[in-house]
Design an enzyme around this catalytic site. Structure first.
Site, short mmCIF file in Angstrom:
data_model
loop_
_atom_site.label_atom_id
_atom_site.label_comp_id
_atom_site.label_asym_id
_atom_site.label_seq_id
_atom_site.Cartn_x
_atom_site.Cartn_y
_atom_site.Cartn_z
N LYS A 35 0.90 -1.11 -0.11
CA LYS A 35 0.01 -0.15 -0.07
C LYS A 35 0.91 1.38 0.00
CE LYS A 35 -0.48 -0.37 4.96
NZ LYS A 35 -1.21 -1.13 6.14
N TYR A 244 17.43 29.00 11.25
CA TYR A 244 16.24 29.73 11.84
C TYR A 244 16.20 29.63 13.38
CZ TYR A 244 13.91 30.24 7.31
OH TYR A 244 13.51 30.37 6.04
C1 LIG Z 1 -0.47 -2.15 6.76
C2 LIG Z 1 -1.08 -3.49 7.14
C3 LIG Z 1 -0.17 -4.50 7.05
C4 LIG Z 1 1.01 -4.38 6.94
O1 LIG Z 1 1.90 -4.16 8.26
P1 LIG Z 1 3.28 -3.95 8.55
O2 LIG Z 1 3.33 -3.59 9.92
O3 LIG Z 1 3.74 -2.96 7.62
O4 LIG Z 1 3.84 -5.13 8.15
C5 LIG Z 1 -1.04 -5.88 7.23
N1 LIG Z 1 -2.36 -5.73 7.38
C6 LIG Z 1 -3.32 -4.73 7.30
C7 LIG Z 1 -4.46 -4.69 7.48
C8 LIG Z 1 -2.64 -3.40 7.26
O5 LIG Z 1 -3.41 -1.98 7.21
#
Ligand SMILES: *Cc1c(COP(=O)(O)O)cnc(C)c1O
Length: 348
Positions: A35, A244
């Site tokens: 994702k 800054y």
């Molecule tokens: C993002 C996500 C994962 C992967 O999780 P990681 O901690 O990055 O391994 C798996 N299942 C769901 C439902 C997620 O939202």
């Protein structure tokens, strides 16, 4: 001005997938979560090495991300969509072989009324209270679905990165209570859940962050190298300030290099509160002063010659080191990586 170079080591991603795969029994499938453009690293480039390493199931957040993934891996991989079937996604589900993880009876009805040609999955809520159906809603969904069987049933752990957290055992028990004896393919573990041990593995594990070199998979190979060009150097005298807010004041004569990246590139401004170093080869040089939008200032007094660029992330300093410096997590560092970086892919 030369852009900063972000090198993404595809062989390290493949090695991390194999290492995570080896932590579960061979009958357990290991998928890949890609994702948010593969956690900011580029889904079009990252998907193929994962497929070649052996991943045959992929998870994305949205149907649109699934379409992009489909372009990279084609019909040989299964593509599951965590957010399930949204009304605005109906055309994409019609055109592409995407599998929605149905999160509610509303989504089940939408799936049944649509013309999806693929199967579906179910996402259950076992205590995180984010996505998925609780027991009552699941019963109603199963009634609507009749004879149709889910391809996969998943839930997600809220505290898997804390092995002793009581939520882990509680969510495991609830997942079993909702799914035991149903004959479904099941998945509960992401990266953290894989490390919790075999009772969390079920039929499929779905790591994300561990593939990309982040905690809690501490054995991961680092995946990114970020090299930032030096624009200019100057000497400052004792008592002069840099940046800054005149936040950093030289306690001695110092040589300061100004580098071409800043918070607009995802180097979080909070990083400056607990400053990390930048590397010239193996020599660490402290970040000094506040992070600006497009610039960093670095104390390079220790160097005999200042190179053309310094590295903020590499084997010596990982995404998690940077995350700790900024009070956040590796996931946020990766998904904030700037659009201005020149992305290079090595080891394809
Ligand atoms: C993002 C996500 C994962 C992967 O999780 P990681 O901690 O990055 O391994 C798996 N299942 C769901 C439902 C997620 O939202």
């Amino acid at each position: 001005m030369t852009a900063a170079n972000l090198t993404i080591h595809l062989n390290a991603i493949a090695a991390n997938w194999r290492a995570l795969d080896a932590l579960s029994e061979s009958a357990v499938e290991t998928a890949a979560v890609i994702k948010a453009d593969a956690y900011g690293l580029g889904v079009s480039e990252v998907a193929k090495p994962l497929f070649d390493a052996g991943a045959r199931s992929f998870f994305v957040a949205t149907a649109e991300e699934g379409v992009k993934l489909y372009a990279a891996v084609g019909a040989k991989a299964k593509i599951y969509v965590f957010s399930g079937q949204m009304a605005y996604d109906n055309p994409l589900y019609y055109d592409f072989p995407l599998i929605p993880m149905l999160n509610s009876t509303e989504q089940v009805k939408r799936y049944l009324a649509s013309e999806n040609r693929e199967g579906f999955g179910l996402q259950l809520d076992t205590g995180m209270n984010r996505l998925g159906m609780e027991a009552d809603e699941l019963a109603a969904a199963l009634e609507l679905l009749g004879d149709r069987k889910p391809e996969l049933v998943i839930s997600h752990l809220a505290c898997a990165d804390e092995p002793d957290h009581p939520m882990n055992a509680a969510q495991l028990a609830e997942f079993r209570r909702m799914t035991d004896g149903k004959g479904w393919r099941r998945s509960l573990a992401a990266t953290g859940g894989i490390l919790l041990g075999p009772e969390f593995h079920f039929d499929l594990c779905r790591p994300g962050i561990g593939l990309y070199g982040g905690a809690p998979f501490t054995d991961a190979e680092p995946v990114v190298t970020l090299s930032i060009p030096v624009i200019q150097t100057r000497t400052v005298k004792t008592g002069e300030s840099v940046g800054y807010g005149a936040h950093w004041v030289a306690e001695r004569h110092a040589v300061i290099a100004t580098l071409a990246a800043g918070y607009a590139d995802g180097i979080l401004r909070a990083t400056g509160e607990n400053p990390p170093v930048l590397y010239a080869g193996d020599t660490p040089c402290p970040l000094v002063g506040r992070v600006s939008m497009d610039l960093l200032t670095v104390d390079v007094t220790a160097l005999e010659t200042v190179p053309d660029s310094l590295e903020l992330m590499n084997r010596h300093q990982t995404v998690d080191d940077l995350a700790n410096a900024a009070g956040t997590i590796g996931y946020e560092i990766l998904t904030s990586l700037g659009a201005r970086y020149k992305r290079r892919y090595s080891g394809a």
